[in-house]
Design a protein around this motif. Sequence first.
Motif, PDB file in Angstrom:
ATOM      1  N   ASN A  16      28.469   7.880  47.487  1.00 40.75           N
ATOM      2  CA  ASN A  16      27.244   8.175  46.485  1.00 40.75           C
ATOM      3  C   ASN A  16      26.709   9.630  46.496  1.00 40.75           C
ATOM      4  OD1 ASN A  16      24.931   7.775  44.917  1.00 40.75           O
ATOM      5  ND2 ASN A  16      24.127   6.561  46.428  1.00 40.75           N
ATOM      6  N   LEU A  17      27.774  10.573  45.937  1.00 42.09           N
ATOM      7  CA  LEU A  17      27.394  11.877  45.947  1.00 42.09           C
ATOM      8  C   LEU A  17      28.108  12.591  44.600  1.00 42.09           C
ATOM      9  CD1 LEU A  17      29.411  12.414  49.664  1.00 42.09           C
ATOM     10  CD2 LEU A  17      26.871  12.506  49.124  1.00 42.09           C
ATOM     11  N   LEU A  25      33.003  16.764  51.547  1.00 41.83           N
ATOM     12  CA  LEU A  25      32.771  15.924  52.762  1.00 41.83           C
ATOM     13  C   LEU A  25      34.199  15.156  52.982  1.00 41.83           C
ATOM     14  CD1 LEU A  25      30.760  14.142  54.316  1.00 41.83           C
ATOM     15  CD2 LEU A  25      31.096  12.301  52.702  1.00 41.83           C
ATOM     16  N   THR A  49       9.574  21.914  39.510  1.00 35.60           N
ATOM     17  CA  THR A  49       8.462  20.485  39.830  1.00 35.60           C
ATOM     18  C   THR A  49       7.230  21.487  40.074  1.00 35.60           C
ATOM     19  OG1 THR A  49       9.486  20.436  41.939  1.00 35.60           O
ATOM     20  CG2 THR A  49       9.918  18.755  40.340  1.00 35.60           C
ATOM     21  N   SER A 104       7.468  17.666  36.436  1.00 35.29           N
ATOM     22  CA  SER A 104       9.098  17.833  36.387  1.00 35.29           C
ATOM     23  C   SER A 104       9.745  18.239  35.060  1.00 35.29           C
ATOM     24  CB  SER A 104       9.705  16.889  37.272  1.00 35.29           C
ATOM     25  OG  SER A 104       9.962  15.677  36.482  1.00 35.29           O
ATOM     26  N   TRP A 158      15.011  21.659  45.800  1.00 37.61           N
ATOM     27  CA  TRP A 158      15.737  20.221  45.992  1.00 37.61           C
ATOM     28  C   TRP A 158      16.949  20.149  46.656  1.00 37.61           C
ATOM     29  CZ3 TRP A 158      13.712  16.015  44.484  1.00 37.61           C
ATOM     30  CH2 TRP A 158      12.529  15.986  43.775  1.00 37.61           C
ATOM     31  N   ARG A 164      21.757  18.081  48.276  1.00 37.18           N
ATOM     32  CA  ARG A 164      22.563  18.506  47.231  1.00 37.18           C
ATOM     33  C   ARG A 164      23.109  19.592  46.955  1.00 37.18           C
ATOM     34  NH1 ARG A 164      22.259  14.132  42.388  1.00 37.18           N
ATOM     35  NH2 ARG A 164      21.910  12.425  43.391  1.00 37.18           N
ATOM     36  N   VAL A 169      20.249  17.855  40.940  1.00 36.99           N
ATOM     37  CA  VAL A 169      19.519  16.405  41.154  1.00 36.99           C
ATOM     38  C   VAL A 169      19.279  15.756  39.840  1.00 36.99           C
ATOM     39  CG1 VAL A 169      18.413  16.855  43.180  1.00 36.99           C
ATOM     40  CG2 VAL A 169      17.076  17.523  41.112  1.00 36.99           C
ATOM     41  N   GLY A 197      26.759   7.327  41.612  1.00 36.41           N
ATOM     42  CA  GLY A 197      25.657   8.602  41.342  1.00 36.41           C
ATOM     43  C   GLY A 197      25.215   8.810  40.016  1.00 36.41           C
ATOM     44  N   ASP A 198      24.392   9.728  39.988  1.00 43.83           N
ATOM     45  CA  ASP A 198      24.086  10.427  38.778  1.00 43.83           C
ATOM     46  C   ASP A 198      25.070  11.527  38.089  1.00 43.83           C
ATOM     47  OD1 ASP A 198      23.442  12.736  40.332  1.00 43.83           O
ATOM     48  OD2 ASP A 198      21.040  12.331  39.929  1.00 43.83           O
ATOM     49  N   GLN A 204      22.234  10.336  34.668  1.00 44.32           N
ATOM     50  CA  GLN A 204      20.681  10.324  35.436  1.00 44.32           C
ATOM     51  C   GLN A 204      20.210   9.022  35.340  1.00 44.32           C
ATOM     52  OE1 GLN A 204      17.910  13.118  34.583  1.00 44.32           O
ATOM     53  NE2 GLN A 204      17.200  13.470  36.524  1.00 44.32           N
ATOM     54  N   SER A 205      19.108   8.985  36.286  1.00 42.79           N
ATOM     55  CA  SER A 205      18.145   7.919  36.288  1.00 42.79           C
ATOM     56  C   SER A 205      18.433   6.633  37.137  1.00 42.79           C
ATOM     57  CB  SER A 205      17.628   7.310  34.798  1.00 42.79           C
ATOM     58  OG  SER A 205      18.455   6.315  34.423  1.00 42.79           O
ATOM     59  N   VAL A 206      17.419   6.124  37.699  1.00 41.08           N
ATOM     60  CA  VAL A 206      17.794   4.908  38.512  1.00 41.08           C
ATOM     61  C   VAL A 206      18.685   3.922  37.852  1.00 41.08           C
ATOM     62  CG1 VAL A 206      16.692   3.033  39.997  1.00 41.08           C
ATOM     63  CG2 VAL A 206      15.904   5.426  39.960  1.00 41.08           C
ATOM     64  N   PRO A 207      18.050   3.397  36.576  1.00 41.19           N
ATOM     65  CA  PRO A 207      18.837   2.355  35.777  1.00 41.19           C
ATOM     66  C   PRO A 207      20.296   2.782  35.472  1.00 41.19           C
ATOM     67  CG  PRO A 207      16.903   2.894  34.818  1.00 41.19           C
ATOM     68  CD  PRO A 207      16.966   3.605  35.819  1.00 41.19           C
ATOM     69  N   CYS A 209      22.282   4.819  37.142  1.00 45.52           N
ATOM     70  CA  CYS A 209      22.864   4.861  38.295  1.00 45.52           C
ATOM     71  C   CYS A 209      23.413   3.358  38.846  1.00 45.52           C
ATOM     72  CB  CYS A 209      22.200   5.448  39.275  1.00 45.52           C
ATOM     73  SG  CYS A 209      22.245   7.382  39.270  1.00 45.52           S
TER      74      CYS A 209
HETATM   75  C1  LIG Z   1      11.925  15.475  39.920  1.00 47.89           C
HETATM   76  C2  LIG Z   1      12.710  14.245  39.591  1.00 47.89           C
HETATM   77  C3  LIG Z   1      12.027  13.081  38.821  1.00 47.89           C
HETATM   78  C4  LIG Z   1      12.776  11.921  38.347  1.00 47.89           C
HETATM   79  N1  LIG Z   1      12.158  11.027  37.766  1.00 47.89           N
HETATM   80  C5  LIG Z   1      12.787   9.790  37.302  1.00 47.89           C
HETATM   81  C6  LIG Z   1      12.245   8.726  36.864  1.00 47.89           C
HETATM   82  O1  LIG Z   1      10.978   8.711  36.436  1.00 47.89           O
HETATM   83  N2  LIG Z   1      13.043   7.717  36.679  1.00 47.89           N
HETATM   84  C7  LIG Z   1      14.382   7.481  36.784  1.00 47.89           C
HETATM   85  O2  LIG Z   1      15.009   6.407  36.626  1.00 47.89           O
HETATM   86  N3  LIG Z   1      14.953   8.534  37.557  1.00 47.89           N
HETATM   87  C8  LIG Z   1      14.364   9.765  37.949  1.00 47.89           C
HETATM   88  N4  LIG Z   1      14.855  10.862  38.249  1.00 47.89           N
HETATM   89  C9  LIG Z   1      16.361  10.590  38.780  1.00 47.89           C
HETATM   90  C10 LIG Z   1      16.760   9.896  39.640  1.00 47.89           C
HETATM   91  O3  LIG Z   1      15.949  10.004  40.823  1.00 47.89           O
HETATM   92  C11 LIG Z   1      18.215  10.112  40.037  1.00 47.89           C
HETATM   93  O4  LIG Z   1      19.371   9.718  38.925  1.00 47.89           O
HETATM   94  C12 LIG Z   1      18.915   9.004  41.030  1.00 47.89           C
HETATM   95  O5  LIG Z   1      17.983   9.077  42.232  1.00 47.89           O
HETATM   96  C13 LIG Z   1      20.162   9.675  41.415  1.00 47.89           C
HETATM   97  O6  LIG Z   1      20.675   8.503  42.264  1.00 47.89           O
HETATM   98  P1  LIG Z   1      21.917   8.642  43.151  1.00 47.89           P
HETATM   99  O7  LIG Z   1      22.192   7.528  43.921  1.00 47.89           O
HETATM  100  O8  LIG Z   1      22.948   9.689  42.169  1.00 47.89           O
HETATM  101  O9  LIG Z   1      21.432   9.864  44.386  1.00 47.89           O
HETATM  102  P2  LIG Z   1      20.379  10.047  45.570  1.00 47.89           P
HETATM  103  O10 LIG Z   1      19.212   9.210  44.973  1.00 47.89           O
HETATM  104  O11 LIG Z   1      20.360  11.294  45.929  1.00 47.89           O
HETATM  105  O12 LIG Z   1      21.231   9.052  46.553  1.00 47.89           O
HETATM  106  C14 LIG Z   1      22.225   9.419  47.317  1.00 47.89           C
HETATM  107  C15 LIG Z   1      21.940   8.848  48.631  1.00 47.89           C
HETATM  108  O13 LIG Z   1      23.080   9.264  49.529  1.00 47.89           O
HETATM  109  C16 LIG Z   1      22.564   9.563  50.943  1.00 47.89           C
HETATM  110  N5  LIG Z   1      23.454  10.747  51.550  1.00 47.89           N
HETATM  111  C17 LIG Z   1      24.007  11.657  51.063  1.00 47.89           C
HETATM  112  N6  LIG Z   1      24.935  12.197  51.847  1.00 47.89           N
HETATM  113  C18 LIG Z   1      25.267  11.279  52.657  1.00 47.89           C
HETATM  114  C19 LIG Z   1      25.925  11.317  53.804  1.00 47.89           C
HETATM  115  N7  LIG Z   1      26.959  12.313  53.953  1.00 47.89           N
HETATM  116  N8  LIG Z   1      26.101  10.040  54.499  1.00 47.89           N
HETATM  117  C20 LIG Z   1      25.309   8.944  54.070  1.00 47.89           C
HETATM  118  N9  LIG Z   1      24.429   9.083  53.180  1.00 47.89           N
HETATM  119  C21 LIG Z   1      24.381  10.270  52.640  1.00 47.89           C
HETATM  120  C22 LIG Z   1      21.347  10.365  50.319  1.00 47.89           C
HETATM  121  O14 LIG Z   1      20.674  10.413  51.795  1.00 47.89           O
HETATM  122  C23 LIG Z   1      20.878   9.643  49.536  1.00 47.89           C
HETATM  123  O15 LIG Z   1      19.881   8.589  49.927  1.00 47.89           O
HETATM  124  C24 LIG Z   1      14.162  12.026  38.761  1.00 47.89           C
HETATM  125  C25 LIG Z   1      14.725  13.070  39.508  1.00 47.89           C
HETATM  126  C26 LIG Z   1      14.088  14.126  39.887  1.00 47.89           C
HETATM  127  C27 LIG Z   1      14.694  15.131  40.681  1.00 47.89           C
END
Ligand SMILES: Cc1cc2nc3c(=O)[nH]c(=O)nc-3n(C[C@H](O)[C@H](O)[C@H](O)COP(=O)(O)OP(=O)(O)OC[C@H]3O[C@@H](n4cnc5c(N)ncnc54)[C@H](O)[C@@H]3O)c2cc1C
Length: 224
Positions: A16-17, A25, A49, A104, A158, A164, A169, A197-198, A204-207, A209
Amino acid sequence: MQTGTGAFEAQHVVLNLTHWDAAKLVAPGLARPLEREVRRHPDAWAACTLYLGVEDVFGDAAPYHQVLLDAPMRSSGGQAVFVTLSRRDDRLAAPEGQRAVTMSCHTPAREWEALSDAEHDERKGLVADELLGALARAFPAVRTAHKPVVMPGTPRTWASFTGRHGGRVGGLPFRFSTLARGYPSGALGVPGLARVGDTVFPGQSVPACAWGARRVVTRLLDPR
Ligand SMILES: Cc1cc2nc3c(=O)[nH]c(=O)nc-3n(C[C@H](O)[C@H](O)[C@H](O)COP(=O)(O)OP(=O)(O)OC[C@H]3O[C@@H](n4cnc5c(N)ncnc54)[C@H](O)[C@@H]3O)c2cc1C
């Protein structure tokens, strides 16, 4: 698989990177497809932000706003700003008579990488000024309101907060050129290894991803 806490066997490994962080890594023998993704997709969004503790001049305004500006901001290039106001009665977020405000916008990560510390700090100050200006477009009384907390964040913030690469992000720019180069699908051409991941489609965004991860896992479990 070798990890910081020991070795284990797995049928599937899902990273998830971002492709930049995954390339750093994995073992050198597995890095090639990730390095290819880094070359193919060198651009990604970071974020600027602003976190505020501000005198409550918001009345009964809704908690979520998007401020669209006439021109891009000089500090970030952003022209659309997300604003969230804490609830008026939320005493965990802010003391009586004040509100916590988070703001942001996107900014191109690579533009921040070549800055010296002095250039970065100057631009960080401009981030605060311009985001405050954007907030005042929607809420003019903010201009003169008491602001006990003003904390800007940049891609450097960030990078240190999330680990990251370069504070990337915000996923990949969702442009035709990104799609034409092939938005990363999560598949790496290495059996049992994938990425979510995003920076994996749809981005990007939780849904998004969650949806992208579903696609990746479905394909891992049934690769036909
Ligand atoms: C300011 C801001 C506002 C946002 N607002 C919104 C919003 O309102 N709504 C929305 O849907 N999205 C929003 N987003 C986008 C959303 O946060 C991201 O798209 C989403 O969190 C990305 O998910 P991800 O799984 O790719 O990464 P992440 O959320 O970064 O998850 C990656 C995970 O992997 C873990 N990790 C990393 N390396 C390792 C390792 N070596 N070993 C073990 N664990 C590790 C990290 O600790 C983390 O928990 C926003 C983003 C930002 C920056």
